[in-house]
Design a protein around this motif. Structure first.
Motif, PDB file in Angstrom:
ATOM      1  N   UNK A 122       0.832  -1.207   0.000  1.00 38.79           N
ATOM      2  CA  UNK A 122       0.000   0.000   0.000  1.00 38.79           C
ATOM      3  C   UNK A 122       0.864   1.253   0.000  1.00 38.79           C
ATOM      4  N   UNK A 123       1.961   1.211   0.755  1.00 40.45           N
ATOM      5  CA  UNK A 123       2.877   2.360   0.804  1.00 40.45           C
ATOM      6  C   UNK A 123       3.499   2.607  -0.563  1.00 40.45           C
ATOM      7  N   UNK A 124       3.905   1.534  -1.243  1.00 40.03           N
ATOM      8  CA  UNK A 124       4.480   1.671  -2.580  1.00 40.03           C
ATOM      9  C   UNK A 124       3.437   2.199  -3.562  1.00 40.03           C
ATOM     10  N   UNK A 125       2.195   1.703  -3.449  1.00 40.01           N
ATOM     11  CA  UNK A 125       1.118   2.159  -4.344  1.00 40.01           C
ATOM     12  C   UNK A 125       0.861   3.661  -4.158  1.00 40.01           C
ATOM     13  N   UNK A 126       0.761   4.107  -2.908  1.00 36.95           N
ATOM     14  CA  UNK A 126       0.526   5.530  -2.632  1.00 36.95           C
ATOM     15  C   UNK A 126       1.706   6.372  -3.110  1.00 36.95           C
ATOM     16  N   UNK A 127       2.901   5.853  -2.934  1.00 37.61           N
ATOM     17  CA  UNK A 127       4.118   6.541  -3.412  1.00 37.61           C
ATOM     18  C   UNK A 127       4.069   6.702  -4.928  1.00 37.61           C
ATOM     19  N   UNK A 128       3.675   5.633  -5.632  1.00 40.45           N
ATOM     20  CA  UNK A 128       3.582   5.697  -7.084  1.00 40.45           C
ATOM     21  C   UNK A 128       2.517   6.661  -7.567  1.00 40.45           C
ATOM     22  N   UNK A 129       1.354   6.650  -6.909  1.00 36.22           N
ATOM     23  CA  UNK A 129       0.257   7.554  -7.285  1.00 36.22           C
ATOM     24  C   UNK A 129       0.653   9.009  -7.057  1.00 36.22           C
ATOM     25  N   UNK A 130       1.295   9.271  -5.923  1.00 33.36           N
ATOM     26  CA  UNK A 130       1.671  10.635  -5.554  1.00 33.36           C
ATOM     27  C   UNK A 130       2.695  11.223  -6.517  1.00 33.36           C
ATOM     28  N   UNK A 131       3.675  10.409  -6.928  1.00 31.30           N
ATOM     29  CA  UNK A 131       4.804  10.953  -7.684  1.00 31.30           C
ATOM     30  C   UNK A 131       4.865  10.455  -9.130  1.00 31.30           C
ATOM     31  N   UNK A 132       3.770   9.883  -9.632  1.00 35.12           N
ATOM     32  CA  UNK A 132       3.803   9.326 -10.980  1.00 35.12           C
ATOM     33  C   UNK A 132       4.102  10.388 -12.037  1.00 35.12           C
ATOM     34  N   UNK A 133       3.561  11.587 -11.858  1.00 33.03           N
ATOM     35  CA  UNK A 133       3.808  12.653 -12.836  1.00 33.03           C
ATOM     36  C   UNK A 133       5.295  12.988 -12.923  1.00 33.03           C
ATOM     37  N   UNK A 134       5.952  13.005 -11.775  1.00 30.03           N
ATOM     38  CA  UNK A 134       7.395  13.268 -11.797  1.00 30.03           C
ATOM     39  C   UNK A 134       8.156  12.061 -12.334  1.00 30.03           C
ATOM     40  N   UNK A 135       7.770  10.879 -11.896  1.00 28.51           N
ATOM     41  CA  UNK A 135       8.476   9.660 -12.330  1.00 28.51           C
ATOM     42  C   UNK A 135       8.430   9.527 -13.841  1.00 28.51           C
ATOM     43  N   UNK A 136       7.305   9.924 -14.463  1.00 25.32           N
ATOM     44  CA  UNK A 136       7.175   9.823 -15.923  1.00 25.32           C
ATOM     45  C   UNK A 136       8.180  10.688 -16.662  1.00 25.32           C
TER      46      UNK A 136
END
Length: 230
Positions: A148-162
């Protein structure tokens, strides 16, 4: 030294103390962590002395080494080194970027990356999941919390990660998921179990370290370029 007047000796001692104070207290947290470490070591030493636990103290510093099989645990050691690299790199880069703009998207991303990866590293290094499972907490619940922590991390920062070369990061988390699933399944074949659990984790750590090294290198380079253009 003994032929110098007393006040010259006192003056030199005073200057030495000033230099020591400047170096020791000038580095953030240096004094705090040194004092805390000394207090912990002193407390453990006193406890061992009073309760005759010298052997227990020795075990705290013992190295897991097998003379007949010096290669034993070598991949575990490599994994531990790789596991702390992204944490250190992200924390250092966050410290550099926050001097310019602590609210920048990249700085916030690196801060939470260091926090999340630090928790994972501490769990792996100190066997926290194993300890909690022995206390009656199901591993499935623990892994669900981490997932869940990884999922929330991905959702929060997906725009930057892209905006980054994110394939190694995605590959790393997928490999970690395979490693944790294998830990739950417990394959009976020892070699296959080691490869699916520890081998995938090692490969994931390689990708993770390379990804954050590249991202942090890029952010620091951009930071200095912006500073020079001002």
């Amino acid at each position: 030294m003994k032929h110098l007047p007393l006040f010259n000796q006192i003056s030199k001692l005073s200057n030495s103390l000033k230099v020591f104070k400047k170096n020791f207290f000038g580095v953030p947290f240096l004094a705090f962590f040194n004092i805390m470490t000394l207090l912990i070591l002193g407390g453990v030493s006193i406890y061992a002395k009073l309760n005759n636990k010298g052997r227990g103290v020795e075990r705290l510093f013992s190295d897991p080494f097998n003379f007949w099989f010096p290669y034993e645990g070598i991949f575990t050691g490599v994994s531990e080194v790789l596991g702390c690299l992204p944490v250190a790199i992200c924390a250092f880069t966050f410290g550099v970027l926050r001097q310019k703009d602590r609210g920048s998207r990249s700085a916030i991303f690196l801060f939470f990356s260091a926090l999340l990866l630090g928790v994972f590293y501490l769990d792996d290094r100190f066997r926290m999941t194993l300890i909690m499972s022995r206390l009656g907490i199901s591993k499935k619940i623990i892994y669900l919390c981490y997932g869940s922590a990884v999922f929330l991390y991905g959702v929060k920062f997906w725009r930057y990660i892209k905006t980054t070369h994110y394939l190694p990061l995605v590959a790393a988390f997928l490999l970690f998921a395979i490693s944790r699933l294998e830990d739950l399944l417990e394959t009976p074949h020892q070699a296959l179990h080691a490869m699916l659990e520890d081998g995938t984790k090692l490969l994931g750590l390689v990708n993770l370290a390379l990804y954050f090294w590249y991202v942090c290198h890029h952010e620091v380079w951009r930071h200095f370029q912006q500073s020079e253009n001002r």
